[in-house]
Design an enzyme around this catalytic site. Structure first.
Site, PDB file in Angstrom:
ATOM      1  CB  ALA A 127       0.586   1.876  -3.282  1.00 50.42           C
ATOM      2  CB  CYS A 167      -3.374  -1.044   8.897  1.00 47.44           C
ATOM      3  SG  CYS A 167      -1.894  -1.513   9.434  1.00 47.44           S
ATOM      4  CD  GLU A 171      -1.072  -5.208   8.142  1.00 48.70           C
ATOM      5  OE1 GLU A 171      -2.322  -4.869   8.379  1.00 48.70           O
ATOM      6  OE2 GLU A 171       0.057  -4.541   7.760  1.00 48.70           O
ATOM      7  CG  LEU A 172      -6.538  -8.007   5.073  1.00 51.54           C
ATOM      8  CD1 LEU A 172      -7.670  -8.802   4.967  1.00 51.54           C
ATOM      9  CD2 LEU A 172      -6.115  -7.467   3.576  1.00 51.54           C
ATOM     10  CD  GLU A 182     -13.381  15.655  -2.013  1.00 52.83           C
ATOM     11  OE1 GLU A 182     -14.139  15.739  -0.914  1.00 52.83           O
ATOM     12  OE2 GLU A 182     -12.769  16.628  -2.318  1.00 52.83           O
ATOM     13  N   GLY A 188      -3.287  -4.168   2.606  1.00 51.96           N
ATOM     14  CA  GLY A 188      -4.105  -3.005   2.060  1.00 51.96           C
ATOM     15  C   GLY A 188      -5.261  -3.214   2.820  1.00 51.96           C
ATOM     16  CD  GLU A 248      -8.378   0.577   7.987  1.00 48.88           C
ATOM     17  OE1 GLU A 248      -9.044  -0.069   6.872  1.00 48.88           O
ATOM     18  OE2 GLU A 248      -7.619   0.393   8.283  1.00 48.88           O
ATOM     19  CB  ILE A 249     -11.699   7.475   9.384  1.00 51.98           C
ATOM     20  CG1 ILE A 249     -13.340   7.238   9.966  1.00 51.98           C
ATOM     21  CG2 ILE A 249     -11.846   8.910   8.744  1.00 51.98           C
ATOM     22  CD1 ILE A 249     -13.394   7.999  11.124  1.00 51.98           C
ATOM     23  CD  GLN A 281      -7.539   7.072   1.334  1.00 53.28           C
ATOM     24  OE1 GLN A 281      -7.956   6.905   2.348  1.00 53.28           O
ATOM     25  NE2 GLN A 281      -7.881   5.722   0.451  1.00 53.28           N
ATOM     26  N   PRO A 286       0.875  -1.271  -0.026  1.00 57.24           N
ATOM     27  CG  PRO A 286       0.322  -0.791   2.367  1.00 57.24           C
ATOM     28  CD  PRO A 286       0.827  -1.778   1.351  1.00 57.24           C
ATOM     29  CE  LYS A 334      -0.542  -3.168  -7.711  1.00 57.41           C
ATOM     30  NZ  LYS A 334      -0.381  -1.488  -7.412  1.00 57.41           N
TER      31      LYS A 334
HETATM   32  P1  ADP Z   1      -6.527   1.798  -1.048  1.00 52.14           P
HETATM   33  O1  ADP Z   1      -8.080   1.707  -1.313  1.00 52.14           O
HETATM   34  O2  ADP Z   1      -6.175   2.419   0.239  1.00 52.14           O
HETATM   35  O3  ADP Z   1      -5.638   2.209  -2.211  1.00 52.14           O
HETATM   36  P2  ADP Z   1      -5.906  -1.017  -1.549  1.00 52.14           P
HETATM   37  O4  ADP Z   1      -6.295  -2.227  -0.682  1.00 52.14           O
HETATM   38  O5  ADP Z   1      -7.285  -0.977  -2.553  1.00 52.14           O
HETATM   39  O6  ADP Z   1      -6.241   0.441  -0.665  1.00 52.14           O
HETATM   40  O7  ADP Z   1      -4.960  -0.939  -2.153  1.00 52.14           O
HETATM   41  C1  ADP Z   1      -3.472  -1.439  -1.696  1.00 52.14           C
HETATM   42  C2  ADP Z   1      -2.741  -2.258  -2.920  1.00 52.14           C
HETATM   43  O8  ADP Z   1      -3.646  -3.260  -3.510  1.00 52.14           O
HETATM   44  C3  ADP Z   1      -2.393  -1.295  -3.940  1.00 52.14           C
HETATM   45  O9  ADP Z   1      -1.081  -1.621  -4.396  1.00 52.14           O
HETATM   46  C4  ADP Z   1      -3.321  -1.466  -5.119  1.00 52.14           C
HETATM   47  O10 ADP Z   1      -2.886  -1.227  -6.193  1.00 52.14           O
HETATM   48  C5  ADP Z   1      -3.385  -3.116  -4.814  1.00 52.14           C
HETATM   49  N1  ADP Z   1      -4.897  -3.499  -5.631  1.00 52.14           N
HETATM   50  C6  ADP Z   1      -6.152  -2.768  -5.511  1.00 52.14           C
HETATM   51  N2  ADP Z   1      -6.832  -3.314  -5.966  1.00 52.14           N
HETATM   52  C7  ADP Z   1      -6.455  -4.733  -6.462  1.00 52.14           C
HETATM   53  C8  ADP Z   1      -6.922  -5.865  -7.110  1.00 52.14           C
HETATM   54  N3  ADP Z   1      -8.045  -5.820  -7.646  1.00 52.14           N
HETATM   55  N4  ADP Z   1      -6.014  -6.580  -7.323  1.00 52.14           N
HETATM   56  C9  ADP Z   1      -4.784  -6.704  -6.849  1.00 52.14           C
HETATM   57  N5  ADP Z   1      -4.291  -5.787  -6.250  1.00 52.14           N
HETATM   58  C10 ADP Z   1      -5.127  -4.316  -6.014  1.00 52.14           C
END
Ligand code: ADP
Length: 537
Positions: A230, A338, A304-305, A387, A281, A435-436, A385, A203, A228
């Site tokens: 963010a 988180c 880890e969510l 908004e 994320g 979660e704000i 974020q 993230p 990958k």
């Molecule tokens: P936020 O909404 O705060 O950006 P996310 O959990 O969506 O949090 O994003 C965390 C990571 O997960 C980022 O690297 C994002 O690109 C990735 N991500 C978001 N959607 C997907 C998806 N459908 N598949 C795989 N990775 C994703």
């Protein structure tokens, strides 16, 4: 480690401001008098110009910086202004495929899993040394791209990253299986082997720290990686990719792809030749990732969510100290954690005093340019974020919570939000359930311990909790009763490399950091050898 230093200093100086933590070392700008957030002056001024150039914007595949297959790029923005910092190559399915081929070759043919564990350890130590050496450049890029405080990144996060990598460098040559006393004329042993190609998705709230949490244990165990970043924060990992090369990491062992979740991220999760996934994320995205893994090759997943962590202040707590820690637990990193202590439960006997002091502390919080020494809070990461947080603030007001302070944006550009405190919050209000991920503190009242335990546990999340009490029996009760992965007692946000981190319930699966994370990156092979002379059993 660094945050532990902070909190132990706080315990001796409970009423002092956290601003002092971010003054001094490594500052690239002259310290100026810190202004209260009620003065919009620091934000009306031109943002401080970062003293680095963005050199690395391409994808890092097989040890080289390469163009995206499509030729597409996307802008990464400065949260202080919303302006473009750089255009970054946008990875998609084809690029994930290339990266997975590179990681597969490095695993199957390349030297990494076959290298001696001691050699792998030395490479990890060299990566840590190089990150330490380039602290200032990395911290500058990270602040520019994320809006995180420069002082926080330079003096807390990068030392933690270095510590993590050294910690796992130390593990690399201490991973081994067992000799098992099975029944029968057999010699039985277990081999602890790397899983293979690991896909990692991180993230934007701690971009490089999450990079280190992910690659450290994966590499120590001998896996290869496609990571990958963010889409909001691609720059620091690309800079560090150059350092991986310099440290002698063989090509293809770590591949770094910038790109979006539903495209590059989903391709990584669905890939048939990726052997394991690790993700940090949101809970919703975690669910998507699990289903992509299940519907492709059933690769194991570490998650880890999200969280909605209770911060419980008992009747016997030192109020000043608890106010300071509760403030830190929520507002640290612009509230973008988180594990933020986002439900502050305070015993009714000290509630009014606590609210008054929490409000006063929020009013003292210094918000402004994250490059400016002495500021405690920078902008939120993005307009989305920003908004979202403002929407939650409006919902708090509409649902009848008392807005003690804040409640609005700060200044007229960028994504700054005034530190916001709500009192008289009820458990079913959105500000107490969701979660704000922003600088919004919700203070709730409780009468007795059983009641607050029940209320604290009444959530889908289970990431962390804080408890403030001077009574050992109370502490023992809470540490067992709260259904969370981490409990901080009379402290908060202690994150040493050796301490496992992860969630109960919908806050995640598996553990990161510490010895526990090694289990997520190893598989166990049982080896059974017939004994020629069973008499020696
Ligand atoms: P936020 O909404 O705060 O950006 P996310 O959990 O969506 O949090 O994003 C965390 C990571 O997960 C980022 O690297 C994002 O690109 C990735 N991500 C978001 N959607 C997907 C998806 N459908 N598949 C795989 N990775 C994703």
């Amino acid at each position: 480690m660094a945050i532990r230093m902070i909190t132990s200093r706080l315990s001796h100086s409970s009423s002092s401001s956290l601003a002092f933590l971010f003054q001094g070392r490594n500052s690239r700008v002259a310290a100026t008098a810190a202004l209260r957030y009620t003065t919009a002056a620091p934000i009306a001024q031109d943002p401080i110009k970062p003293s680095v150039n963005v050199e690395y914007t391409k994808l890092f595949i097989n040890g080289q910086f390469v163009d995206s297959t499509s030729g597409k790029t996307f802008p990464t923005l400065d949260p202080r202004t919303g302006e473009v910092i750089a255009h970054v190559d946008e990875g998609d399915v084809e690029d994930i495929n290339r990266a997975v081929v590179a990681a597969r070759n490095a695993f199957d043919e390349g030297p990494w899993p076959k290298m001696s564990a001691y050699e792998r350890s030395k490479v990890l130590f060299r990566i840590a040394d190089l990150i330490e050496k380039h602290n200032d450049e990395i911290a500058t890029l990270e602040t520019w791209d994320s809006g995180k405080l420069y002082q926080q990144v330079a003096t807390i996060e990068i030392p933690m990253i270095v510590r993590i990598l050294r910690y796992y460098a130390g593990w690399a040559d201490k991973i081994h299986g067992l000799t098992v006393p099975a029944d029968g004329p057999y010699h039985v042993q277990t081999l602890h082997e790397p899983i293979g190609v690991v896909g990692q998705i991180i993230p934007w709230n701690f971009p490089l720290l999450m990079f280190a949490w992910k690659i450290g244990p994966a590499l120590a165990c001998g896996n290869t990686v496609v990571l990958k970043t963010a889409e909001q924060t691609p720059l620091s990992a690309l800079y560090v990719s150059k350092l991986l090369q310099e440290a002698g990491l063989p090509e293809g062992v770590v591949n770094v792809i910038s790109g979006f979740g539903p495209t590059a991220g989903a391709a990584l999760c669905s890939h048939m030749d990726v052997d394991k996934l690790a993700f940090t994320g949101s809970t919703d995205t975690g669910k998507t990732i699990m289903s992509l893994a299940a519907n492709s090759n059933l690769k194991p997943v570490t998650l880890e969510l999200g969280g909605k962590s209770p911060f419980i202040v008992c009747e016997d707590a030192d109020v000043d100290q608890a106010v300071e820690f509760a403030h830190f637990a929520l507002f640290f990193n612009q509230g973008q954690c988180c594990c933020a202590g986002s439900r502050t439960y305070v015993h009714e006997s000290i509630y009014d005093e606590f609210v008054e002091k929490a409000k006063a502390r929020a009013l003292k919080r210094t918000v402004g340019d994250p490059f400016e020494s002495g500021n405690e809070q920078g902008p939120q990461i993005s307009s989305e974020q920003f908004e979202k947080v403002l929407k939650y603030i409006r919902s708090g007001v509409e649902s009848g919570a008392t807005l003690e302070t804040g409640g609005d944006r700060l200044g007229t550009r960028g994504y700054y939000i005034k530190p916001t405190v709500f009192s008289n919050v009820k458990d079913d209000m959105l500000i107490a359930t969701d979660e704000i991920f922003g600088p919004v503190q919700s203070i709730l009242k409780f009468k007795d311990h059983d009641e607050v335990i029940r209320r604290a546990n009444a959530t889908k999340y289970g990431l962390a909790a804080g408890v403030f009490t001077k009574n050992i029996d109370t502490a023992n009760t809470f540490m067992r009763a709260l259904r969370v992965g981490t409990i901080w007692i009379n402290c908060f946000d202690i994150f040493d490399a050796a301490i496992p981190f992860g969630g109960y319930k919908m806050s995640g699966q598996g553990r990161e950091k510490g010895e526990y994370s090694l289990k997520q990156y190893l598989q166990v092979k049982a080896v059974v050898t017939s004994l020629k002379n069973p008499a020696w059993l």
